[in-house]
Write a protein that holds these residues in place. Structure first.
Motif, short mmCIF file in Angstrom:
data_model
loop_
_atom_site.label_atom_id
_atom_site.label_comp_id
_atom_site.label_asym_id
_atom_site.label_seq_id
_atom_site.Cartn_x
_atom_site.Cartn_y
_atom_site.Cartn_z
N SER A 183 0.85 -1.19 0.00
CA SER A 183 0.00 0.00 0.00
C SER A 183 0.89 1.24 0.00
O SER A 183 2.06 1.17 0.39
N GLN A 184 0.32 2.33 -0.44
CA GLN A 184 1.07 3.57 -0.50
C GLN A 184 1.11 4.21 0.89
O GLN A 184 0.11 4.22 1.61
N ASP A 185 2.26 4.73 1.27
CA ASP A 185 2.41 5.43 2.54
C ASP A 185 1.55 6.69 2.52
O ASP A 185 1.54 7.43 1.54
N ILE A 186 0.80 6.90 3.58
CA ILE A 186 -0.10 8.06 3.66
C ILE A 186 0.68 9.37 3.66
O ILE A 186 0.29 10.33 3.00
N LYS A 187 1.81 9.40 4.36
CA LYS A 187 2.59 10.63 4.50
C LYS A 187 3.51 10.88 3.31
O LYS A 187 3.74 12.02 2.93
N ASP A 188 4.06 9.81 2.75
CA ASP A 188 5.02 9.94 1.64
C ASP A 188 4.55 9.04 0.49
O ASP A 188 4.78 7.84 0.51
N LYS A 189 3.91 9.63 -0.47
CA LYS A 189 3.32 8.88 -1.58
C LYS A 189 4.36 8.13 -2.42
O LYS A 189 4.02 7.25 -3.19
N ARG A 190 5.62 8.45 -2.27
CA ARG A 190 6.67 7.75 -3.02
C ARG A 190 7.00 6.40 -2.41
O ARG A 190 7.60 5.56 -3.04
N LYS A 191 6.62 6.19 -1.16
CA LYS A 191 6.94 4.96 -0.43
C LYS A 191 5.81 3.94 -0.54
O LYS A 191 4.64 4.29 -0.45
N ASN A 192 6.21 2.70 -0.69
CA ASN A 192 5.26 1.58 -0.58
C ASN A 192 5.44 0.95 0.78
O ASN A 192 6.56 0.72 1.22
N ILE A 193 4.34 0.65 1.45
CA ILE A 193 4.37 0.00 2.75
C ILE A 193 3.97 -1.46 2.56
O ILE A 193 2.98 -1.77 1.89
N LEU A 194 4.73 -2.34 3.15
CA LEU A 194 4.54 -3.78 3.00
C LEU A 194 4.06 -4.38 4.31
O LEU A 194 4.53 -3.99 5.38
N GLN A 195 3.17 -5.34 4.20
CA GLN A 195 2.77 -6.12 5.38
C GLN A 195 2.26 -7.47 4.91
O GLN A 195 1.81 -7.62 3.78
N THR A 196 2.37 -8.46 5.78
CA THR A 196 1.91 -9.79 5.40
C THR A 196 0.38 -9.83 5.42
O THR A 196 -0.26 -9.15 6.20
N THR A 197 -0.15 -10.66 4.54
CA THR A 197 -1.59 -10.92 4.52
C THR A 197 -1.89 -12.03 5.52
O THR A 197 -0.97 -12.61 6.11
N GLU A 198 -3.15 -12.35 5.67
CA GLU A 198 -3.53 -13.47 6.53
C GLU A 198 -2.90 -14.76 5.99
O GLU A 198 -2.36 -15.57 6.76
N THR A 199 -2.92 -14.93 4.68
CA THR A 199 -2.29 -16.11 4.06
C THR A 199 -0.79 -16.09 4.31
O THR A 199 -0.19 -17.12 4.61
N GLY A 200 -0.18 -14.90 4.18
CA GLY A 200 1.25 -14.77 4.43
C GLY A 200 1.63 -15.15 5.84
O GLY A 200 2.63 -15.83 6.08
N THR A 201 0.81 -14.75 6.80
CA THR A 201 1.05 -15.11 8.20
C THR A 201 0.95 -16.62 8.40
O THR A 201 1.78 -17.23 9.08
#
Length: 157
Positions: free
Chosen positions: A94-112
């Motif tokens: 997802s795109q970082d709310i504060k810095d649109k140039r950054k992508n934020i990564l997190q695991t999904t439920e499947t990833g977990t």
């Protein structure tokens, strides 16, 4: 450069006596065993992708640059892995709310769920590898490798 068979054999014998060559052999076996066990368990990840996935899982929401810094890999390598993990449904980008140039990564439920499987598989990999050791050598080996890695990291090599 063309080598005679004798020169080539001499070179290979010399290489066989180096730490880096022996560490590569151990590394190759460990990756082969881990990839086979993960494939057997239908885990959709290769060992080479584990540092990225495990980093995202363990640290929560991170940017691609933060992942690259934490696992000491270049950003383009992390980008390729992130793309593959996202296609497999293991992480969200997802795109970082504060810095649109950054992508934020997190695991999904499947990833977990997959990370939990991987944790069990890694224990089995160690069991396979340590089956080649005498019981008293297991702890010593890990301890020596850890101490060596710690010292090398302090040397900033």
């Amino acid at each position: 450069m063309n080598c005679s068979p004798d020169e080539e054999n001499g070179f290979l014998l010399d290489m066989n006596e180096t730490l880096i060559f022996q560490m590569h052999r151990v590394h190759s076996v460990m990756f082969r065993v881990a990839n086979a066990l993960m494939q057997e368990a239908s885990v959709p990840v290769k060992v080479e992708q584990l540092p990225v996935l495990m980093c995202i899982f363990n640290y929560g929401k991170l940017s691609q640059q933060e992942v690259a810094n934490l696992i000491e890999r270049d950003k383009s390598s992390v980008q390729r892995t992130v793309t593959a993990l996202e296609r497999k449904g293991l992480i969200d980008i997802s795109q970082d709310i504060k810095d649109k140039r950054k992508n934020i990564l997190q695991t999904t439920e499947t990833g977990t769920f997959v990370v939990r499987q991987i944790e069990d598989i890694l224990k089995r990999v160690e069991e396979h590898i340590f089956a080649a050791f005498h019981a008293e050598d297991r702890g010593n080996t890990v301890s020596i490798i850890r101490e060596t890695a710690d010292k090398l990291e302090l040397m900033n090599i």
